[in-house]
Scaffold this active site. Sequence first.
Site, PDB file in Angstrom:
ATOM      1  N   HIS A  65       0.838  -1.206   0.000  1.00 44.72           N
ATOM      2  CA  HIS A  65       0.000   0.000   0.000  1.00 44.72           C
ATOM      3  C   HIS A  65       0.873   1.256   0.000  1.00 44.72           C
ATOM      4  O   HIS A  65       0.655   2.182  -0.789  1.00 44.72           O
ATOM      5  CB  HIS A  65      -0.907  -0.052   1.232  1.00 44.72           C
ATOM      6  CG  HIS A  65      -1.836   1.113   1.372  1.00 44.72           C
ATOM      7  ND1 HIS A  65      -3.139   1.079   0.932  1.00 44.72           N
ATOM      8  CD2 HIS A  65      -1.644   2.345   1.900  1.00 44.72           C
ATOM      9  CE1 HIS A  65      -3.705   2.252   1.190  1.00 44.72           C
ATOM     10  NE2 HIS A  65      -2.827   3.048   1.783  1.00 44.72           N
ATOM     11  N   GLU A  66       1.870   1.290   0.887  1.00 41.79           N
ATOM     12  CA  GLU A  66       2.735   2.476   0.988  1.00 41.79           C
ATOM     13  C   GLU A  66       3.592   2.634  -0.275  1.00 41.79           C
ATOM     14  O   GLU A  66       3.772   3.745  -0.772  1.00 41.79           O
ATOM     15  CB  GLU A  66       3.627   2.386   2.230  1.00 41.79           C
ATOM     16  CG  GLU A  66       2.866   2.331   3.558  1.00 41.79           C
ATOM     17  CD  GLU A  66       1.879   3.482   3.714  1.00 41.79           C
ATOM     18  OE1 GLU A  66       2.159   4.594   3.251  1.00 41.79           O
ATOM     19  OE2 GLU A  66       0.804   3.253   4.301  1.00 41.79           O
ATOM     20  N   HIS A  69       1.561   4.223  -2.971  1.00 42.67           N
ATOM     21  CA  HIS A  69       1.400   5.682  -2.853  1.00 42.67           C
ATOM     22  C   HIS A  69       2.560   6.412  -3.534  1.00 42.67           C
ATOM     23  O   HIS A  69       2.360   7.379  -4.265  1.00 42.67           O
ATOM     24  CB  HIS A  69       1.355   6.109  -1.380  1.00 42.67           C
ATOM     25  CG  HIS A  69      -0.005   6.042  -0.758  1.00 42.67           C
ATOM     26  ND1 HIS A  69      -1.134   6.563  -1.347  1.00 42.67           N
ATOM     27  CD2 HIS A  69      -0.414   5.524   0.422  1.00 42.67           C
ATOM     28  CE1 HIS A  69      -2.178   6.361  -0.559  1.00 42.67           C
ATOM     29  NE2 HIS A  69      -1.771   5.729   0.520  1.00 42.67           N
ATOM     30  N   GLU A 121      -6.235   6.480  -1.716  1.00 38.62           N
ATOM     31  CA  GLU A 121      -6.243   5.298  -0.846  1.00 38.62           C
ATOM     32  C   GLU A 121      -6.749   4.077  -1.598  1.00 38.62           C
ATOM     33  O   GLU A 121      -6.180   2.994  -1.497  1.00 38.62           O
ATOM     34  CB  GLU A 121      -7.095   5.557   0.400  1.00 38.62           C
ATOM     35  CG  GLU A 121      -6.531   6.592   1.356  1.00 38.62           C
ATOM     36  CD  GLU A 121      -5.114   6.268   1.813  1.00 38.62           C
ATOM     37  OE1 GLU A 121      -4.733   5.091   1.842  1.00 38.62           O
ATOM     38  OE2 GLU A 121      -4.385   7.221   2.103  1.00 38.62           O
TER      39      GLU A 121
HETATM   40 ZN    ZN Z   1      -2.712   5.041   2.259  1.00 40.69          ZN
END
Ligand code: ZN
Length: 146
Positions: A65-66, A69, A121
């Site tokens: 997830h990171e 981003h 997100e």
């Molecule tokens: Zn996030």
Amino acid sequence: MQRITDEILNSGEVTHRDIFEWKLHIIRDDNTLNAFVTPGGYIYVYTGLIKFLDTEDQLAGVMGHEIAHADRRHSTNNMTKLYGVQILVGALAGENSSLLAQMIGQVSGNLIGLSFSRNSEADADEYSVRYLSKTRYQCNGAAGFF
Ligand SMILES: [Zn+2]
């Protein structure tokens, strides 16, 4: 942690694999359940989050997830506003990274966690699954955590 990061980066799905620095920093704070990333692939994970998560799959989900981003270049305007352009540039140059972590540790991690839009997100979750599908980790490891 580094092993998980490397495996995701080597999934073949990370666009900026060879362009960004991709540095992993562990912040020693057992009371903070958070992780975040700054432009250029500087990933920060609190020990509190590592201890909280039960499985390596969950941790891989967070890392995916990171990484997404940063890889997807999601806007981090709030970071710039909070800490000033100079520090951000310093971090990108590989300097002051411990200072940056220190400063960030003093501010609520949630503030940074919320700095991405809802769309970002959802996008990060989608790409996390994409990365992890090419690794031995289960794709839905972080589902429901964030
Ligand atoms: Zn996030």
